[in-house]
Motif scaffolding. Sequence first.
Motif, mmCIF file in Angstrom:
data_model
loop_
_atom_site.group_PDB
_atom_site.id
_atom_site.type_symbol
_atom_site.label_atom_id
_atom_site.label_comp_id
_atom_site.label_asym_id
_atom_site.label_seq_id
_atom_site.Cartn_x
_atom_site.Cartn_y
_atom_site.Cartn_z
ATOM 1 N N ALA A 2 28.135 -31.675 6.687
ATOM 2 C CA ALA A 2 27.951 -30.686 5.634
ATOM 3 C C ALA A 2 27.010 -31.330 4.617
ATOM 4 C CB ALA A 2 29.284 -30.341 4.991
ATOM 5 N N VAL A 3 26.090 -30.561 4.083
ATOM 6 C CA VAL A 3 25.060 -31.166 3.243
ATOM 7 C C VAL A 3 24.893 -30.417 1.933
ATOM 8 C CG1 VAL A 3 23.807 -32.080 5.233
ATOM 9 C CG2 VAL A 3 23.216 -29.816 4.315
ATOM 10 N N LYS A 4 24.281 -31.123 0.983
ATOM 11 C CA LYS A 4 23.878 -30.511 -0.282
ATOM 12 C C LYS A 4 22.580 -31.153 -0.726
ATOM 13 C CE LYS A 4 26.959 -33.579 -2.877
ATOM 14 N NZ LYS A 4 28.095 -33.624 -3.850
ATOM 15 N N GLY A 20 18.545 -33.489 -6.252
ATOM 16 C CA GLY A 20 17.264 -34.074 -6.648
ATOM 17 C C GLY A 20 16.149 -33.662 -5.710
ATOM 18 N N THR A 21 15.733 -34.594 -4.878
ATOM 19 C CA THR A 21 14.631 -34.327 -3.966
ATOM 20 C C THR A 21 15.010 -34.514 -2.509
ATOM 21 O OG1 THR A 21 13.896 -36.619 -4.123
ATOM 22 C CG2 THR A 21 12.943 -35.060 -5.700
ATOM 23 N N SER A 22 16.296 -34.627 -2.221
ATOM 24 C CA SER A 22 16.669 -34.890 -0.837
ATOM 25 C C SER A 22 18.048 -34.319 -0.507
ATOM 26 C CB SER A 22 16.655 -36.396 -0.565
ATOM 27 O OG SER A 22 17.563 -37.054 -1.427
ATOM 28 N N TRP A 23 18.308 -34.259 0.782
ATOM 29 C CA TRP A 23 19.578 -33.764 1.298
ATOM 30 C C TRP A 23 20.558 -34.928 1.459
ATOM 31 C CZ3 TRP A 23 20.698 -28.682 1.853
ATOM 32 C CH2 TRP A 23 19.629 -27.786 1.827
ATOM 33 N N HIS A 24 21.828 -34.638 1.156
ATOM 34 C CA HIS A 24 22.861 -35.657 1.232
ATOM 35 C C HIS A 24 24.107 -35.095 1.920
ATOM 36 C CE1 HIS A 24 20.812 -38.391 -1.621
ATOM 37 N NE2 HIS A 24 20.327 -37.250 -2.092
ATOM 38 N N ASN A 25 24.924 -35.987 2.429
ATOM 39 C CA ASN A 25 26.207 -35.605 3.002
ATOM 40 C C ASN A 25 27.101 -35.085 1.878
ATOM 41 O OD1 ASN A 25 28.857 -35.631 4.136
ATOM 42 N ND2 ASN A 25 28.178 -37.124 5.650
ATOM 43 N N ALA A 26 27.536 -33.842 1.982
ATOM 44 C CA ALA A 26 28.297 -33.205 0.911
ATOM 45 C C ALA A 26 29.763 -33.616 0.879
ATOM 46 C CB ALA A 26 28.206 -31.685 1.040
ATOM 47 N N LEU A 27 30.309 -34.028 2.000
ATOM 48 C CA LEU A 27 31.744 -34.313 2.087
ATOM 49 C C LEU A 27 32.026 -35.761 2.447
ATOM 50 C CD1 LEU A 27 32.852 -31.080 3.983
ATOM 51 C CD2 LEU A 27 32.953 -31.530 1.520
ATOM 52 N N THR A 82 36.136 -24.522 6.007
ATOM 53 C CA THR A 82 35.464 -23.276 6.313
ATOM 54 C C THR A 82 33.986 -23.557 6.542
ATOM 55 O OG1 THR A 82 37.033 -22.082 4.939
ATOM 56 C CG2 THR A 82 34.997 -20.936 5.536
ATOM 57 N N PHE A 83 33.597 -23.492 7.788
ATOM 58 C CA PHE A 83 32.239 -23.884 8.182
ATOM 59 C C PHE A 83 31.189 -23.126 7.401
ATOM 60 C CE2 PHE A 83 29.091 -25.616 10.869
ATOM 61 C CZ PHE A 83 28.259 -24.605 11.339
ATOM 62 N N SER A 84 31.405 -21.832 7.238
ATOM 63 C CA SER A 84 30.396 -21.000 6.603
ATOM 64 C C SER A 84 30.271 -21.246 5.101
ATOM 65 C CB SER A 84 30.709 -19.521 6.856
ATOM 66 O OG SER A 84 31.982 -19.199 6.346
ATOM 67 N N SER A 85 31.123 -22.080 4.532
ATOM 68 C CA SER A 85 31.051 -22.378 3.099
ATOM 69 C C SER A 85 30.007 -23.427 2.772
ATOM 70 C CB SER A 85 32.414 -22.880 2.596
ATOM 71 O OG SER A 85 33.397 -21.891 2.741
ATOM 72 N N TYR A 86 29.468 -24.084 3.784
ATOM 73 C CA TYR A 86 28.580 -25.210 3.534
ATOM 74 C C TYR A 86 27.240 -25.063 4.227
ATOM 75 C CZ TYR A 86 32.865 -27.462 1.986
ATOM 76 O OH TYR A 86 34.021 -27.766 1.323
ATOM 77 N N ASN A 125 28.157 -19.257 12.846
ATOM 78 C CA ASN A 125 29.353 -19.378 12.008
ATOM 79 C C ASN A 125 30.611 -18.872 12.702
ATOM 80 O OD1 ASN A 125 27.891 -20.572 9.969
ATOM 81 N ND2 ASN A 125 27.676 -18.703 8.756
ATOM 82 N N ALA A 126 30.472 -17.937 13.611
ATOM 83 C CA ALA A 126 31.633 -17.424 14.344
ATOM 84 C C ALA A 126 32.230 -18.498 15.247
ATOM 85 C CB ALA A 126 31.238 -16.212 15.161
ATOM 86 N N LYS A 127 31.407 -19.452 15.661
ATOM 87 C CA LYS A 127 31.871 -20.526 16.544
ATOM 88 C C LYS A 127 32.014 -21.857 15.814
ATOM 89 C CE LYS A 127 29.782 -18.573 20.729
ATOM 90 N NZ LYS A 127 28.837 -18.809 21.847
ATOM 91 N N ASN A 128 31.795 -21.860 14.491
ATOM 92 C CA ASN A 128 31.860 -23.110 13.718
ATOM 93 C C ASN A 128 30.973 -24.194 14.338
ATOM 94 O OD1 ASN A 128 33.666 -21.844 12.060
ATOM 95 N ND2 ASN A 128 35.388 -23.165 12.528
ATOM 96 N N THR A 129 29.825 -23.799 14.792
ATOM 97 C CA THR A 129 28.963 -24.706 15.533
ATOM 98 C C THR A 129 27.531 -24.652 15.009
ATOM 99 O OG1 THR A 129 30.320 -24.414 17.512
ATOM 100 C CG2 THR A 129 28.122 -25.343 17.823
ATOM 101 N N MET A 130 26.933 -25.837 14.969
ATOM 102 C CA MET A 130 25.535 -25.974 14.585
ATOM 103 C C MET A 130 24.788 -26.602 15.755
ATOM 104 S SD MET A 130 23.965 -28.140 11.396
ATOM 105 C CE MET A 130 24.721 -29.667 11.951
ATOM 106 N N TYR A 131 23.507 -26.299 15.854
ATOM 107 C CA TYR A 131 22.706 -26.796 16.966
ATOM 108 C C TYR A 131 21.422 -27.441 16.455
ATOM 109 C CZ TYR A 131 25.678 -23.379 19.334
ATOM 110 O OH TYR A 131 26.751 -22.665 19.787
ATOM 111 N N LEU A 132 20.860 -28.302 17.293
ATOM 112 C CA LEU A 132 19.527 -28.838 17.035
ATOM 113 C C LEU A 132 18.782 -28.823 18.363
ATOM 114 C CD1 LEU A 132 17.671 -30.067 14.852
ATOM 115 C CD2 LEU A 132 18.348 -32.325 15.723
ATOM 116 N N ARG A 133 17.835 -27.927 18.468
ATOM 117 C CA ARG A 133 16.991 -27.871 19.640
ATOM 118 C C ARG A 133 15.816 -28.818 19.405
ATOM 119 N NH1 ARG A 133 16.892 -26.730 25.095
ATOM 120 N NH2 ARG A 133 14.746 -26.316 25.728
#
Length: 123
Positions: free
Chosen positions: A98-100, A103-110, A28-32, A74-82
Amino acid sequence: QVQLVESGGGLVQAGDSLRLSCVVSGRTFSSYATGWFRQAPGKEREFVAAITRGGGSTYYTDSVKGRFTISRDNAKNTMYLRMNSLKPEDTAVYYCAAVKFIGTSWHNALDAWGQGTLVTVSS
């Protein structure tokens, strides 16, 4: 199991723009919260940007602030980077995940990565 498919990379000149896309399936894309990382030749993969589940908050590494914009649909399960005002130092393979925040940084959640999309910026 989550699948991530990045697209939109290419060869551009310094100062040009690109928009990367990431389609997520299997979860579920919107869960993360989701985000972008990049890996330049000979370097470790690094965090670029993240966006919360509902899209209300965004986070960027200092080197891209003011130039890159992360968004999601979220309706398209899509993320963008302009990516605007691209620089040669932005050259890298870009990955979404998917990230979490730990501590002090972002990591791959899955612990799952897509194949990445190559961005090459010539000077």
